[in-house]
Design a protein around this motif. Structure first.
Motif, PDB file in Angstrom:
ATOM      1  N   ASP A  87       0.829  -1.204   0.000  1.00 36.92           N
ATOM      2  CA  ASP A  87       0.000   0.000   0.000  1.00 36.92           C
ATOM      3  C   ASP A  87       0.867   1.260   0.000  1.00 36.92           C
ATOM      4  OD1 ASP A  87      -2.220  -1.607   0.070  1.00 36.92           O
ATOM      5  OD2 ASP A  87      -2.593  -1.350   2.218  1.00 36.92           O
ATOM      6  N   GLN A  88       1.964   1.226   0.741  1.00 29.95           N
ATOM      7  CA  GLN A  88       2.847   2.387   0.790  1.00 29.95           C
ATOM      8  C   GLN A  88       3.499   2.636  -0.572  1.00 29.95           C
ATOM      9  OE1 GLN A  88       6.582   2.211   3.034  1.00 29.95           O
ATOM     10  NE2 GLN A  88       6.016   4.137   4.028  1.00 29.95           N
ATOM     11  N   PHE A  89       3.870   1.557  -1.240  1.00 28.90           N
ATOM     12  CA  PHE A  89       4.488   1.724  -2.557  1.00 28.90           C
ATOM     13  C   PHE A  89       3.487   2.298  -3.556  1.00 28.90           C
ATOM     14  CE2 PHE A  89       6.109   0.271  -6.694  1.00 28.90           C
ATOM     15  CZ  PHE A  89       7.415   0.720  -6.612  1.00 28.90           C
ATOM     16  N   ASP A  90       2.239   1.842  -3.493  1.00 33.41           N
ATOM     17  CA  ASP A  90       1.203   2.398  -4.377  1.00 33.41           C
ATOM     18  C   ASP A  90       1.011   3.889  -4.105  1.00 33.41           C
ATOM     19  OD1 ASP A  90       0.766  -0.036  -5.594  1.00 33.41           O
ATOM     20  OD2 ASP A  90      -0.962  -0.557  -4.348  1.00 33.41           O
ATOM     21  N   ARG A  91       1.028   4.248  -2.827  1.00 32.42           N
ATOM     22  CA  ARG A  91       0.873   5.661  -2.460  1.00 32.42           C
ATOM     23  C   ARG A  91       2.060   6.475  -2.953  1.00 32.42           C
ATOM     24  NH1 ARG A  91      -0.054   7.787   3.772  1.00 32.42           N
ATOM     25  NH2 ARG A  91       0.049  10.047   3.330  1.00 32.42           N
ATOM     26  N   ALA A  92       3.250   5.897  -2.848  1.00 29.20           N
ATOM     27  CA  ALA A  92       4.448   6.597  -3.321  1.00 29.20           C
ATOM     28  C   ALA A  92       4.377   6.850  -4.824  1.00 29.20           C
ATOM     29  CB  ALA A  92       5.690   5.783  -2.970  1.00 29.20           C
ATOM     30  N   GLN A  93       3.918   5.843  -5.568  1.00 28.25           N
ATOM     31  CA  GLN A  93       3.799   6.023  -7.016  1.00 28.25           C
ATOM     32  C   GLN A  93       2.882   7.190  -7.360  1.00 28.25           C
ATOM     33  OE1 GLN A  93       2.697   1.910  -8.159  1.00 28.25           O
ATOM     34  NE2 GLN A  93       4.469   1.971  -9.511  1.00 28.25           N
ATOM     35  N   CYS A 109       4.615  10.615  -6.001  1.00 27.30           N
ATOM     36  CA  CYS A 109       5.884  10.996  -6.629  1.00 27.30           C
ATOM     37  C   CYS A 109       5.692  11.575  -8.022  1.00 27.30           C
ATOM     38  CB  CYS A 109       6.830   9.803  -6.687  1.00 27.30           C
ATOM     39  SG  CYS A 109       7.579   9.439  -5.078  1.00 27.30           S
ATOM     40  N   SER A 110       4.466  11.573  -8.508  1.00 22.85           N
ATOM     41  CA  SER A 110       4.205  12.282  -9.759  1.00 22.85           C
ATOM     42  C   SER A 110       4.368  13.790  -9.562  1.00 22.85           C
ATOM     43  CB  SER A 110       2.789  11.968 -10.256  1.00 22.85           C
ATOM     44  OG  SER A 110       1.819  12.364  -9.293  1.00 22.85           O
ATOM     45  N   ASP A 111       4.344  14.205  -8.294  1.00 16.22           N
ATOM     46  CA  ASP A 111       4.617  15.599  -7.944  1.00 16.22           C
ATOM     47  C   ASP A 111       6.083  15.683  -7.509  1.00 16.22           C
ATOM     48  OD1 ASP A 111       4.878  18.105  -6.869  1.00 16.22           O
ATOM     49  OD2 ASP A 111       3.118  17.960  -5.553  1.00 16.22           O
ATOM     50  N   PRO A 112       6.966  16.290  -8.308  1.00 16.42           N
ATOM     51  CA  PRO A 112       8.401  16.330  -7.994  1.00 16.42           C
ATOM     52  C   PRO A 112       8.710  16.919  -6.622  1.00 16.42           C
ATOM     53  CG  PRO A 112       8.000  17.093 -10.241  1.00 16.42           C
ATOM     54  CD  PRO A 112       6.667  16.959  -9.591  1.00 16.42           C
ATOM     55  N   SER A 113       7.852  17.783  -6.125  1.00 18.55           N
ATOM     56  CA  SER A 113       8.123  18.422  -4.830  1.00 18.55           C
ATOM     57  C   SER A 113       8.030  17.426  -3.672  1.00 18.55           C
ATOM     58  CB  SER A 113       7.138  19.576  -4.588  1.00 18.55           C
ATOM     59  OG  SER A 113       5.804  19.089  -4.468  1.00 18.55           O
ATOM     60  N   LYS A 114       7.376  16.276  -3.889  1.00 18.87           N
ATOM     61  CA  LYS A 114       7.217  15.276  -2.834  1.00 18.87           C
ATOM     62  C   LYS A 114       8.246  14.149  -2.926  1.00 18.87           C
ATOM     63  CE  LYS A 114       2.232  16.044  -2.355  1.00 18.87           C
ATOM     64  NZ  LYS A 114       0.881  15.425  -2.385  1.00 18.87           N
ATOM     65  N   LEU A 115       9.021  14.150  -4.002  1.00 21.02           N
ATOM     66  CA  LEU A 115       9.957  13.052  -4.231  1.00 21.02           C
ATOM     67  C   LEU A 115      11.013  12.960  -3.133  1.00 21.02           C
ATOM     68  CD1 LEU A 115      10.764  10.783  -6.140  1.00 21.02           C
ATOM     69  CD2 LEU A 115      12.166  12.425  -7.413  1.00 21.02           C
ATOM     70  N   SER A 116      11.522  14.086  -2.661  1.00 27.01           N
ATOM     71  CA  SER A 116      12.578  14.071  -1.643  1.00 27.01           C
ATOM     72  C   SER A 116      12.096  13.455  -0.332  1.00 27.01           C
ATOM     73  CB  SER A 116      13.096  15.489  -1.399  1.00 27.01           C
ATOM     74  OG  SER A 116      12.038  16.334  -0.956  1.00 27.01           O
ATOM     75  N   LEU A 168      12.125   9.436  -0.993  1.00 25.26           N
ATOM     76  CA  LEU A 168      13.366   8.728  -1.322  1.00 25.26           C
ATOM     77  C   LEU A 168      13.971   7.960  -0.145  1.00 25.26           C
ATOM     78  CD1 LEU A 168      15.190  11.146  -3.808  1.00 25.26           C
ATOM     79  CD2 LEU A 168      14.253   8.862  -4.267  1.00 25.26           C
ATOM     80  N   PRO A 169      14.028   8.537   1.077  1.00 26.08           N
ATOM     81  CA  PRO A 169      14.609   7.757   2.183  1.00 26.08           C
ATOM     82  C   PRO A 169      13.852   6.459   2.473  1.00 26.08           C
ATOM     83  CG  PRO A 169      14.459  10.083   2.749  1.00 26.08           C
ATOM     84  CD  PRO A 169      13.697   9.910   1.478  1.00 26.08           C
ATOM     85  N   MET A 170      12.541   6.482   2.309  1.00 25.02           N
ATOM     86  CA  MET A 170      11.751   5.272   2.560  1.00 25.02           C
ATOM     87  C   MET A 170      11.908   4.269   1.422  1.00 25.02           C
ATOM     88  SD  MET A 170       8.218   6.680   4.285  1.00 25.02           S
ATOM     89  CE  MET A 170       8.090   8.175   3.301  1.00 25.02           C
ATOM     90  N   LEU A 171      11.828   4.752   0.197  1.00 24.49           N
ATOM     91  CA  LEU A 171      11.896   3.853  -0.954  1.00 24.49           C
ATOM     92  C   LEU A 171      13.267   3.209  -1.100  1.00 24.49           C
ATOM     93  CD1 LEU A 171       9.896   5.943  -3.589  1.00 24.49           C
ATOM     94  CD2 LEU A 171       9.100   4.000  -2.244  1.00 24.49           C
ATOM     95  N   SER A 172      14.310   3.881  -0.603  1.00 25.41           N
ATOM     96  CA  SER A 172      15.664   3.334  -0.723  1.00 25.41           C
ATOM     97  C   SER A 172      15.851   2.085   0.138  1.00 25.41           C
ATOM     98  CB  SER A 172      16.694   4.398  -0.315  1.00 25.41           C
ATOM     99  OG  SER A 172      16.540   4.745   1.056  1.00 25.41           O
ATOM    100  N   GLN A 173      14.943   1.846   1.087  1.00 25.22           N
ATOM    101  CA  GLN A 173      15.047   0.672   1.953  1.00 25.22           C
ATOM    102  C   GLN A 173      14.416  -0.568   1.322  1.00 25.22           C
ATOM    103  OE1 GLN A 173      14.391   1.696   6.301  1.00 25.22           O
ATOM    104  NE2 GLN A 173      13.536   3.530   5.359  1.00 25.22           N
TER     105      GLN A 173
END
Length: 241
Positions: free
Chosen positions: A95-101, A104-111, A114-119
């Motif tokens: 569910d978290q990965f779906d939410r990230a996808q 993250c379409s908004d570049p301002s939220k990508l930063s 990134l710390p969570m997705l890198s894990q």
């Protein structure tokens, strides 16, 4: 195998108290017991959570007291994170990965993401999907084959229950307690421990004696039959540095 080697007959009463563990271990235990016994009654004096709930679903009948509980079967994944090693619900990761996808379409939220997705390892999402599928498949198969086998809709009933038990969104916590009333509403064959005074007295006596053993000895796992044949695993801590 050690504990059941001298047991005879086709019926087994299994007093089960466990916080859970590995679905693969539960599958091995169920496969062996079902080869040995044609009718299994699981008696839960206090709780049988997670993988122990899965074992209970392989029974013909479950006996619960007012104080007894089963638990959700949604699988937990062991992750090494920046906060340490944690067990995380597989469904929560998906569910978290779906939410990230979506975010993250908004570049301002990508930063922020990134710390969570890198894990996430390269196969983590597939592992989560597979773990969820295995949990549902085992419970569905056991319910349809044993507890619901006399119903014309056994597979439909089993599929509904297995999906409900594995639904992290429904329970919101892997530690939630599921009462016998809720289980009966989902058509599981659940009897009341209080209906049989002798069975209740014997089952709770075994449970209390085992609890005292855990408290006063290094034993952390006990599998024992009524003749005294037992498998006992102990934990003896090493010296403190």
């Amino acid at each position: 195998m050690e504990v059941t080697s001298d047991l005879h007959g086709e019926n087994l009463d299994l007093i089960l108290h466990s916080p859970g563990g590995s679905p693969e271990a539960a599958e091995a235990m169920v496969s062996y017991l079902r080869l040995r016994f044609s009718h299994i009654r699981v008696i839960v004096p206090q709780l049988a959570m997670s993988a122990a709930t899965m074992i209970s679903c392989a029974a013909d009948e479950i006996v619960l007291g007012k104080h007894s509980f089963l638990g959700p079967t949604d699988p937990q994944v062991l992750l090494n994170t920046s906060l340490g090693t944690r067990f995380v619900p597989a469904q929560a990761i998906l569910d978290q990965f779906d939410r990230a996808q979506q975010e993250c379409s908004d570049p301002s939220k990508l930063s922020a993401w990134l710390p969570m997705l890198s894990q996430y390892g390269p196969d983590l999402l597939v592992q989560c999907e597979t773990a969820l599928s295995l949990s549902k498949e085992l419970v569905r198969t056991w319910l349809a084959t044993y507890m619901f086998r006399d119903s014309e809709e056994n597979w439909k009933m089993a599929s509904s229950v297995s999906s409900w038990l594995a639904d992290h969104k429904q329970f919101k916590s892997h530690s939630r307690h599921i009462s016998r009333g809720d289980l009966r509403e989902h058509q599981l064959n659940v009897s009341s421990l209080e209906d049989d005074d002798l069975l209740q007295d014997l089952s709770l006596s075994v449970f209390h004696a085992t609890t005292h053993t855990f408290t006063g000895t290094p034993a952390v796992k006990i599998v024992e039959n009524h003749t005294g044949r037992a498998f006992i695993k102990q934990h003896i801590p090493g010296p403190t540095p």
